[in-house]
Design a protein around this motif. Structure first.
Motif, mmCIF file in Angstrom:
data_model
loop_
_atom_site.group_PDB
_atom_site.id
_atom_site.type_symbol
_atom_site.label_atom_id
_atom_site.label_comp_id
_atom_site.label_asym_id
_atom_site.label_seq_id
_atom_site.Cartn_x
_atom_site.Cartn_y
_atom_site.Cartn_z
ATOM 1 N N PHE A 23 -2.950 1.803 -4.306
ATOM 2 C CA PHE A 23 -2.834 3.200 -3.913
ATOM 3 C C PHE A 23 -4.137 3.618 -3.237
ATOM 4 O O PHE A 23 -5.092 4.037 -3.907
ATOM 5 C CB PHE A 23 -2.544 4.071 -5.139
ATOM 6 N N PRO A 24 -4.205 3.505 -1.912
ATOM 7 C CA PRO A 24 -5.471 3.710 -1.191
ATOM 8 C C PRO A 24 -5.978 5.149 -1.142
ATOM 9 O O PRO A 24 -7.090 5.382 -0.681
ATOM 10 C CB PRO A 24 -5.154 3.193 0.214
ATOM 11 N N GLU A 25 -5.185 6.112 -1.628
ATOM 12 C CA GLU A 25 -5.699 7.478 -1.668
ATOM 13 C C GLU A 25 -6.733 7.652 -2.782
ATOM 14 O O GLU A 25 -7.557 8.566 -2.729
ATOM 15 C CB GLU A 25 -4.548 8.470 -1.862
ATOM 16 N N GLY A 26 -6.633 6.793 -3.798
ATOM 17 C CA GLY A 26 -7.613 6.841 -4.876
ATOM 18 C C GLY A 26 -7.369 7.929 -5.904
ATOM 19 O O GLY A 26 -8.094 8.042 -6.897
ATOM 20 N N GLY A 27 -6.353 8.755 -5.726
ATOM 21 C CA GLY A 27 -6.047 9.823 -6.675
ATOM 22 C C GLY A 27 -4.765 10.531 -6.283
ATOM 23 O O GLY A 27 -4.258 10.347 -5.179
ATOM 24 N N TYR A 28 -4.247 11.362 -7.199
ATOM 25 C CA TYR A 28 -2.972 12.007 -6.887
ATOM 26 C C TYR A 28 -2.892 13.458 -7.359
ATOM 27 O O TYR A 28 -1.808 14.036 -7.443
ATOM 28 C CB TYR A 28 -1.809 11.223 -7.508
ATOM 29 N N PHE A 38 0.858 -1.179 0.000
ATOM 30 C CA PHE A 38 0.000 0.000 0.000
ATOM 31 C C PHE A 38 0.898 1.234 0.000
ATOM 32 O O PHE A 38 1.674 1.443 0.935
ATOM 33 C CB PHE A 38 -0.913 0.014 1.226
ATOM 34 N N ALA A 39 0.798 2.018 -1.069
ATOM 35 C CA ALA A 39 1.673 3.181 -1.236
ATOM 36 C C ALA A 39 0.874 4.471 -1.344
ATOM 37 O O ALA A 39 -0.277 4.466 -1.802
ATOM 38 C CB ALA A 39 2.531 3.004 -2.488
ATOM 39 N N ASN A 40 1.493 5.572 -0.932
ATOM 40 C CA ASN A 40 0.884 6.875 -1.191
ATOM 41 C C ASN A 40 0.969 7.161 -2.689
ATOM 42 O O ASN A 40 1.817 6.620 -3.403
ATOM 43 C CB ASN A 40 1.575 7.975 -0.378
ATOM 44 N N HIS A 41 0.048 8.004 -3.168
ATOM 45 C CA HIS A 41 -0.075 8.245 -4.613
ATOM 46 C C HIS A 41 0.352 9.668 -4.934
ATOM 47 O O HIS A 41 -0.197 10.622 -4.391
ATOM 48 C CB HIS A 41 -1.531 8.019 -5.026
ATOM 49 N N GLN A 42 1.339 9.801 -5.839
ATOM 50 C CA GLN A 42 1.845 11.126 -6.163
ATOM 51 C C GLN A 42 1.744 11.479 -7.642
ATOM 52 O O GLN A 42 1.631 12.644 -8.002
ATOM 53 C CB GLN A 42 3.308 11.247 -5.722
ATOM 54 N N GLY A 43 1.816 10.488 -8.512
ATOM 55 C CA GLY A 43 1.781 10.794 -9.943
ATOM 56 C C GLY A 43 1.913 9.560 -10.808
ATOM 57 O O GLY A 43 1.841 8.427 -10.334
ATOM 58 N N LYS A 44 2.142 9.795 -12.095
ATOM 59 C CA LYS A 44 2.173 8.720 -13.087
ATOM 60 C C LYS A 44 3.389 7.803 -12.949
ATOM 61 O O LYS A 44 3.413 6.720 -13.524
ATOM 62 C CB LYS A 44 2.139 9.320 -14.492
ATOM 63 N N TYR A 45 4.404 8.245 -12.227
ATOM 64 C CA TYR A 45 5.613 7.434 -12.092
ATOM 65 C C TYR A 45 5.542 6.449 -10.924
ATOM 66 O O TYR A 45 6.388 5.571 -10.805
ATOM 67 C CB TYR A 45 6.828 8.355 -11.905
#
Length: 225
Positions: free
Chosen positions: A138-143, A64-71
């Motif tokens: 990516f449990p934030e669901g968006g970035y 489970f990772a935080n979501h920051q972008g396309k990379y």
């Protein structure tokens, strides 16, 4: 700068994905890693990783990772030795190159407008993890403009871990928003940190909201340090 690379790898990824009888998961994963290395070289992206020794050596698990972008997914895959795949938004998954990579790694597409399909994805991923596969979620669901800050984690994401009864591996990503979301050609260093895994025995009696908050706090402590 990757035009000819794209011309070479897109049809190759599609061919490998269509012929699973010839190319196993390991072969497809190595090909994806080679392609990502080319992208990193041309994009002047250095990926620094830590905590690989924390990854379980046997069985399936979910990162489970935080979501920051396309990379984000590319960064994790580039430094994760054993084959893994990911769950992503179905709407974003049908873009050029993205769809070929999804098919190559047999990633799961999650339709946020279809509750029945979401339940099916949860069940399918849980079954595969029980059988030994490794997934990135990516449990934030968006970035959108997250940068090095975190949104709230969606508790429903952790139902998969509960059903699979598998270890949860928190993954902290730093500066992963820079490579594809910034208008710059300067060298970029991103960080991927694999934190201590959380065994099922530690979270089995917890609610998904409590698990989400626990994982978020562990990741946030590293990202904001």
């Amino acid at each position: 700068s990757c035009f000819f690379l794209i011309l070479y790898y897109v049809p190759k990824m599609s061919y490998y994905a269509r012929h699973g009888e010839k190319y196993d998961e390991e072969t497809c994963y190595r090909m994806a890693q080679v392609m990502i290395e080319h992208v990193k070289k041309r994009g002047r992206i250095e990926t620094v990783a830590s905590g690989m020794e924390n990854l379980p050596t046997e069985g399936g698990y979910i990162m489970f990772a935080n979501h920051q972008g396309k990379y984000d997914a590319l960064g994790v895959i580039s430094v994760h030795e054993k084959p893994c795949t990911y769950v992503m938004d179905a709407k974003r998954s049908h873009l050029f190159i993205v769809t070929q990579l999804c098919e190559l790694l047999k990633a799961k597409r999650l339709d946020k407008t279809d509750l029945r399909q979401q339940v099916q994805v949860i069940n399918d991923v849980a079954t595969e993890v029980k059988a030994g596969r490794r997934y990135i979620l990516f449990p934030e669901g968006g970035y959108d403009h997250n940068h090095n800050s975190l949104r709230g984690f969606l508790p429903g994401s952790f139902k998969i871990a509960q059903k699979a009864k598998c270890p949860i591996v928190p993954v902290a990503l730093k500066n992963c928003f820079v490579p594809f979301d910034s208008n710059t050609v300067r060298p970029v260093t991103v960080e991927v940190h694999f934190l201590d895994p959380i065994p099922y025995e530690e979270y089995q009696g917890m609610k998904t909201t409590e698990i989400a908050e626990m994982v978020k706090k562990r990741i946030e402590a590293v990202v904001t340090a």
